[in-house]
Design a protein around this motif. Structure first.
Motif, short mmCIF file in Angstrom:
data_model
loop_
_atom_site.label_atom_id
_atom_site.label_comp_id
_atom_site.label_asym_id
_atom_site.label_seq_id
_atom_site.Cartn_x
_atom_site.Cartn_y
_atom_site.Cartn_z
N ASP A 112 0.20 6.41 -10.84
CA ASP A 112 -0.24 5.08 -11.23
C ASP A 112 -1.69 5.19 -11.70
N ILE A 113 -2.20 4.12 -12.29
CA ILE A 113 -3.54 4.18 -12.88
C ILE A 113 -4.63 4.22 -11.81
N ALA A 114 -4.27 3.96 -10.56
CA ALA A 114 -5.26 4.05 -9.48
C ALA A 114 -5.50 5.49 -9.06
N SER A 115 -4.51 6.37 -9.30
CA SER A 115 -4.59 7.75 -8.82
C SER A 115 -5.55 8.57 -9.69
N SER A 116 -6.05 9.63 -9.08
CA SER A 116 -6.96 10.53 -9.78
C SER A 116 -6.19 11.70 -10.36
N ASP A 117 -6.62 12.19 -11.53
CA ASP A 117 -5.99 13.37 -12.12
C ASP A 117 -6.74 14.65 -11.73
N THR A 118 -7.68 14.54 -10.80
CA THR A 118 -8.43 15.73 -10.33
C THR A 118 -8.24 15.96 -8.83
N LEU A 119 -7.26 15.29 -8.23
CA LEU A 119 -7.06 15.41 -6.79
C LEU A 119 -6.69 16.83 -6.39
N TYR A 120 -6.08 17.59 -7.31
CA TYR A 120 -5.67 18.96 -7.01
C TYR A 120 -6.86 19.87 -6.70
N LYS A 121 -8.06 19.45 -7.06
CA LYS A 121 -9.24 20.29 -6.82
C LYS A 121 -9.68 20.30 -5.35
N ILE A 122 -9.18 19.33 -4.56
CA ILE A 122 -9.49 19.32 -3.13
C ILE A 122 -8.76 20.47 -2.47
N GLN A 123 -9.48 21.35 -1.79
CA GLN A 123 -8.87 22.56 -1.25
C GLN A 123 -8.11 22.31 0.05
N ASP A 124 -8.66 21.46 0.92
CA ASP A 124 -8.02 21.21 2.21
C ASP A 124 -6.79 20.31 2.01
N ARG A 125 -5.61 20.80 2.43
CA ARG A 125 -4.37 20.06 2.20
C ARG A 125 -4.35 18.73 2.94
N ASP A 126 -4.81 18.70 4.19
CA ASP A 126 -4.80 17.46 4.97
C ASP A 126 -5.72 16.42 4.35
N GLN A 127 -6.89 16.86 3.91
CA GLN A 127 -7.82 15.93 3.28
C GLN A 127 -7.26 15.42 1.95
N LYS A 128 -6.59 16.29 1.23
CA LYS A 128 -5.99 15.89 -0.04
C LYS A 128 -4.92 14.81 0.18
N GLU A 129 -4.07 15.02 1.19
CA GLU A 129 -3.04 14.03 1.49
C GLU A 129 -3.66 12.70 1.95
N ASN A 130 -4.76 12.80 2.68
CA ASN A 130 -5.43 11.59 3.14
C ASN A 130 -6.03 10.82 1.97
N LEU A 131 -6.66 11.52 1.03
CA LEU A 131 -7.23 10.86 -0.14
C LEU A 131 -6.14 10.19 -0.97
N GLU A 132 -5.00 10.84 -1.08
CA GLU A 132 -3.88 10.25 -1.82
C GLU A 132 -3.40 8.97 -1.13
N ALA A 133 -3.31 9.02 0.20
CA ALA A 133 -2.88 7.83 0.95
C ALA A 133 -3.90 6.70 0.84
N LEU A 134 -5.19 7.02 0.91
CA LEU A 134 -6.24 6.00 0.79
C LEU A 134 -6.23 5.37 -0.61
N THR A 135 -5.99 6.19 -1.62
CA THR A 135 -5.93 5.65 -2.99
C THR A 135 -4.76 4.68 -3.14
N HIS A 136 -3.63 5.04 -2.57
CA HIS A 136 -2.48 4.12 -2.61
C HIS A 136 -2.74 2.87 -1.78
N GLN A 137 -3.54 3.02 -0.73
CA GLN A 137 -3.80 1.90 0.17
C GLN A 137 -4.80 0.91 -0.42
N TYR A 138 -5.82 1.44 -1.12
CA TYR A 138 -6.89 0.55 -1.63
C TYR A 138 -6.89 0.43 -3.15
#
Length: 506
Positions: free
Chosen positions: A79-105
């Motif tokens: 969706d247009i809220a998501s980032s196209d650079t999220l793959y650059k986050i190395q920590d998997r748990d933090q990456k999943e959390n950022l994805e969830a926060l983006t969907h949440q807010y």
């Protein structure tokens, strides 16, 4: 037949793409971080705060080598809220959390500001030097202070992976109590207030409506899947991998060794055992099936059926263990070696003997290894006798009742010629179908039998890979077995035409 073969080979392309996609999806969703697993296998253990700058640089280089610094696929649907650079986050748990926060807010900019604020506050904790404070305040309880600091660090680490409001509020309440009730944390109060303000902005500026508008983000061939499949074939990824399409399945998590080399070392053993097992099973089962069909419902037929189905009902691990106890036991009979495929002492005296099982033309080497293979081969083969002989028996009974068999007998042909020349060929069709399994079996081997007899083949390697959570090795098995299964069915289809002239492919 050539046209048919070419068409079938062309159908391999979409099937291989599907197999590779499934294998890749499994690989990226496997638990743990590949870089952490590989560096741990190489001996670089320890937390992030314990690692030197050189170790972190090595991890970054390893991540680039594996292509993990790239987007996952050629494109992504979001969706247009998501980032196209999220793959650059190395920590998997933090990456999943950022994805969830983006969907949440629905506000990536506010989410990333919040994430950076957490990281900055985590870094600001280094300002707290309890040893220095204790020199100025002799009444300070150092043990309690260190406990509070550790508690504070744990809460911040938890916030980096939490997105549920209730849990986040609870962590912030804990941090409030620690910071506001202990003067040693005064140097970081401003940083903490800034963090709370940014978190408040995250809630105020939320735009969840953006999560309902789909979009496609295109990344092109600079993707993890392309790197995994093709490696540096097209000279644009700047890494050392050759890709799965050229047999490079990456590095093993267990010992950081190339999986291609490990498979090549082991596959010869399993392949040889599988081939010998199939040959023995067919040589014994086909005559039994023919005789049973010819003497249908006779005492011999019933007796052979009883013996064969009794063997078929016995599990291989039980038979293998019994054989070891009876024929490789110093307390009973020592007719055969109890494990392995060679005697290291004798082997070392013959430098001309290659360790590779592919070198099968040395007679002295064969004579040395033959006793080691007797018990495993019997354990491999015995259960096939009942299965193959029953298939052969049923096929033969069906064929001998056909009109052309009665015609052959009416012409005065001998019974032997009728059975072996006219009936046998057409009754082999079901046997050919079973033959297709030899190709995936040659890679997969038999895990139970190879472990029981300590045979260093693909089955043992697969067993060790499962125990060690060696996901690249497991995925390599999955991919190879899928490919060889397709090859097996193609060979079986071609053999149908060889066995039965009535079958033709155009």
């Amino acid at each position: 037949m050539l046209k048919y073969t070419v068409r079938r080979l062309l159908t391999f392309i979409p099937m291989l793409i599907a197999i590779s996609l499934i294998a890749f999806i499994i690989s990226i969703n496997a638990p743990g971080d590949p870089v952490e697993r590989l560096t741990k296998a190489a001996g670089n253990e320890g937390g992030a705060d314990q690692q030197s700058g050189a170790a972190k640089k090595d991890k970054e280089d390893k991540r680039k080598q594996l292509g993990l610094d790239l987007p996952i696929f050629y494109f992504s649907i979001g969706d247009i809220a998501s980032s196209d650079t999220l793959y650059k986050i190395q920590d998997r748990d933090q990456k999943e959390n950022l994805e969830a926060l983006t969907h949440q807010y629905g506000n990536w900019k506010a989410v990333t500001n919040y994430h950076h604020a957490l990281l900055n506050f985590q870094k600001s904790l280094t300002k707290i030097n309890i040893d220095e404070i204790s020199k100025q305040d002799s009444t300070l309880n150092k043990v309690k202070s260190y406990d509070l600091l550790i508690n504070l660090k744990n809460n911040i680490t938890g916030l980096l992976t939490l997105n549920k409001v209730r849990l986040v509020d609870s962590r912030f309440e804990n941090i409030d109590k620690i910071i506001n009730n202990n003067y040693i944390f005064n140097p970081i109060i401003k940083d903490y207030e800034k963090l709370k303000e940014i978190r408040k902005q995250l809630e105020i500026t939320q735009t969840r409506w953006k999560t309902y508008i789909p979009t496609i983000k295109w990344y092109g061939i600079n993707s993890q899947y392309h790197c995994w499949l093709f490696g540096d074939m097209f000279h644009h990824l700047n890494n050392e991998r050759k890709g799965v399409i050229r047999g490079d399945f990456g590095l093993s998590y267990a010992d950081s060794q190339p999986i291609k080399e490990k498979i090549w070392e082991k596959v010869g053993i399993s392949f040889t055992l599988s081939i010998l097992s199939i040959i023995l099973a067919y040589i014994i089962s086909i005559p039994i099936g023919i005789y049973s069909a010819y003497r249908k419902d006779s005492l011999a037929d019933k007796g052979m059926s009883l013996v064969l189905f009794t063997l078929y009902s016995l599990p291989s691990f039980f038979v293998g263990t019994v054989l070891l106890l009876l024929f490789a036991n110093p307390d009973f009979l020592v007719w055969f070696p109890e494990s392995g495929i060679k005697d290291p002492t004798i082997w070392s005296n013959h430098p001309e003997w290659s360790d590779s099982f592919w070198d099968i033309f040395n007679w002295e080497k064969i004579k040395h290894q033959a006793p080691y293979l007797v018990l495993p081969l019997f354990t491999y083969t015995y259960s096939s006798f009942a299965f193959l002989s029953r298939i052969m028996r049923v096929g033969m009974i069906e064929i001998v009742s056909q009109d052309y068999i009665r015609t052959a007998r009416a012409k005065g042909l001998s019974e032997k010629k009728v059975i072996l020349k006219h009936a046998l060929r057409n009754s082999l069709l079901p046997i050919v179908t079973v033959f297709a399994a030899i190709f995936p079996m040659s890679v997969g081997g038999s895990i139970i039998i190879e472990v029981i007899f300590s045979i260093p083949g693909m089955g043992t390697e697969m067993f060790n890979a499962i125990l060690n959570y060696d996901y690249p090795m497991i995925i390599a098995f999955f991919t190879l077995i899928g490919f060889l299964t397709m090859v097996g069915y193609l060979v079986a289809d071609l053999l149908y035409a060889v066995v039965d002239p009535r079958i033709s492919y155009k």
